[in-house]
Design a protein around this motif. Structure first.
Motif, short mmCIF file in Angstrom:
data_model
loop_
_atom_site.label_atom_id
_atom_site.label_comp_id
_atom_site.label_asym_id
_atom_site.label_seq_id
_atom_site.Cartn_x
_atom_site.Cartn_y
_atom_site.Cartn_z
N MET A 77 -17.82 19.62 19.46
CA MET A 77 -16.52 19.32 20.06
C MET A 77 -16.03 20.54 20.84
SD MET A 77 -15.33 16.23 19.39
CE MET A 77 -13.52 16.25 19.34
N VAL A 78 -15.23 20.28 21.85
CA VAL A 78 -14.58 21.37 22.58
C VAL A 78 -13.53 22.00 21.65
CG1 VAL A 78 -13.15 21.97 24.57
CG2 VAL A 78 -14.95 20.23 24.78
N VAL A 79 -13.54 23.32 21.58
CA VAL A 79 -12.62 24.03 20.69
C VAL A 79 -11.18 23.68 21.03
CG1 VAL A 79 -11.76 26.30 20.00
CG2 VAL A 79 -14.21 25.94 20.27
N GLY A 80 -10.40 23.33 20.00
CA GLY A 80 -8.99 23.06 20.19
C GLY A 80 -8.66 21.69 20.73
N GLN A 81 -9.68 20.86 20.96
CA GLN A 81 -9.43 19.53 21.49
C GLN A 81 -9.56 18.48 20.39
OE1 GLN A 81 -8.49 18.99 24.87
NE2 GLN A 81 -8.25 21.19 24.58
N GLY A 82 -9.01 17.31 20.63
CA GLY A 82 -9.04 16.25 19.64
C GLY A 82 -9.49 14.94 20.24
N VAL A 83 -9.12 13.86 19.57
CA VAL A 83 -9.49 12.51 20.01
C VAL A 83 -8.22 11.83 20.52
CG1 VAL A 83 -10.48 10.30 19.34
CG2 VAL A 83 -11.34 12.42 18.30
N HIS A 84 -8.25 11.37 21.74
CA HIS A 84 -7.08 10.81 22.40
C HIS A 84 -7.11 9.29 22.37
CE1 HIS A 84 -5.93 14.71 24.34
NE2 HIS A 84 -7.19 14.94 24.07
N ASP A 85 -5.94 8.72 22.20
CA ASP A 85 -5.79 7.28 22.31
C ASP A 85 -5.81 6.94 23.80
OD1 ASP A 85 -5.04 4.65 22.37
OD2 ASP A 85 -3.35 4.86 21.00
N GLY A 86 -6.82 6.21 24.22
CA GLY A 86 -6.96 5.91 25.64
C GLY A 86 -5.96 4.91 26.17
N ASN A 87 -5.18 4.29 25.28
CA ASN A 87 -4.22 3.27 25.72
C ASN A 87 -2.82 3.81 25.94
OD1 ASN A 87 -6.34 1.58 25.50
ND2 ASN A 87 -5.58 0.39 23.77
N THR A 88 -2.55 5.03 25.47
CA THR A 88 -1.22 5.61 25.65
C THR A 88 -1.32 7.12 25.64
OG1 THR A 88 1.00 5.83 24.70
CG2 THR A 88 -0.80 5.46 23.16
N TRP A 89 -0.44 7.75 26.41
CA TRP A 89 -0.42 9.21 26.43
C TRP A 89 0.29 9.76 25.20
CZ3 TRP A 89 4.37 11.37 25.98
CH2 TRP A 89 5.47 10.55 26.25
N PHE A 90 1.02 8.92 24.48
CA PHE A 90 1.94 9.41 23.47
C PHE A 90 1.25 9.83 22.17
CE2 PHE A 90 5.38 9.12 20.33
CZ PHE A 90 6.37 9.82 20.98
N TRP A 91 0.22 9.08 21.76
CA TRP A 91 -0.41 9.35 20.47
C TRP A 91 -1.81 9.93 20.64
CZ3 TRP A 91 3.31 9.00 17.21
CH2 TRP A 91 4.26 7.97 17.26
N ASN A 92 -2.18 10.78 19.70
CA ASN A 92 -3.57 11.21 19.53
C ASN A 92 -4.01 10.87 18.12
OD1 ASN A 92 -3.85 12.24 22.09
ND2 ASN A 92 -3.42 14.35 21.49
N TYR A 93 -5.29 10.67 17.94
CA TYR A 93 -5.81 10.51 16.58
C TYR A 93 -5.68 11.83 15.84
CZ TYR A 93 -7.74 5.92 17.65
OH TYR A 93 -7.88 4.59 17.99
N THR A 94 -5.45 11.77 14.54
CA THR A 94 -5.28 12.96 13.72
C THR A 94 -6.60 13.37 13.10
OG1 THR A 94 -3.02 12.29 13.18
CG2 THR A 94 -4.04 13.94 11.74
N ALA A 95 -6.98 14.63 13.28
CA ALA A 95 -8.23 15.13 12.70
C ALA A 95 -8.07 15.27 11.19
CB ALA A 95 -8.59 16.49 13.30
N CYS A 96 -9.01 14.73 10.46
CA CYS A 96 -8.98 14.86 9.00
C CYS A 96 -9.42 16.27 8.63
CB CYS A 96 -9.92 13.83 8.36
SG CYS A 96 -9.73 13.69 6.59
#
Length: 233
Positions: A77-96
């Protein structure tokens, strides 16, 4: 610049010779350089999140599938990046954060944050809960394919003299000079310093200029958005 050119440039500075072939050569020096080439290239690729190796993967949910295979060329993974919800800019998935939390999530003891949680297990992206049907999740990752064949096919190693490097070829030459001298127990302090200076400059250029948008909303790292609407009684 091909792998051959990088190895020839290193050879000229190391032994004052310019061999015409390396990978198919039976000579000890050429074999040493060809062997070191992938080690040096791999270290360069691992030491920075290069834009030339960065890709964005999209997975689309079906409402039931919770695990998705990693891309064939996935390295990290790219350092400091996460998983984005492609349907909205508002939410991202939370890393466990750890396996204990993940196991607890599976038991239903934690509330599932919108749109959900993610973790990498068993060489797969795992989501909880399953992404809804048609919902996309996007994440940036670093490809392991730092080389290209003469026909431009991506490769995770140099195999022939005419393969090319995806990154700055000068780093290959300087890295080979340093590592070969180090391997031979020769003084290599100056060569190491030259490589590290060139590496730092290349890494700094790689990030490019930061685009400033006066009205753009910026999200601070590790800070979650609050719920923007009134809460019920």
């Amino acid at each position: 610049m091909t792998a051959l050119t990088a190895m020839q440039n290193a050879a000229v500075r190391l032994v004052g010779q310019k061999p015409s072939v390396f990978f198919s050569s039976q000579s000890a020096f050429e074999q040493e350089i060809a062997n070191l080439l992938n080690e040096v290239a791999r270290d360069i690729a691992l030491s920075h999140d290069w834009r030339a190796l960065t890709k964005i993967q999209t997975v689309t949910g079906d409402g039931t599938t919770t695990d998705f295979s990693l891309p064939d060329d996935y390295d990290r993974m790219v350092v400091g990046q996460g998983v984005h919800d492609g349907n909205t800019w508002f939410w991202n998935y939370t890393a466990c954060p750890d396996l204990d939390t993940w196991i607890t999530l599976q038991s239903g003891s934690f509330m599932a944050l919108t749109p959900g949680w993610w973790i990498i297990l068993d060489q797969k992206f795992q989501f909880y809960p399953a992404p809804p049907s048609g919902q996309a999740a996007k994440y940036p990752y670093i490809s392991k394919n730092y080389a290209r064949s003469a026909a431009t096919a991506p490769q995770d190693a140099f195999l022939k003299d005419d393969d090319t490097f995806v990154l700055d070829e000068r780093l290959l030459t300087l890295g080979l000079i340093w590592r070969w001298r180090e391997m031979k127990r020769l003084d290599s302090g100056g060569e190491q310093a030259s490589f590290e200076k060139a590496f730092g400059e290349a890494a700094a250029r790689d990030k490019g200029s930061q685009v400033i948008r006066s009205r753009a909303q910026r999200r601070m790292p590790n800070v979650s958005y609050g719920w923007p609407w009134p809460l019920g009684d």
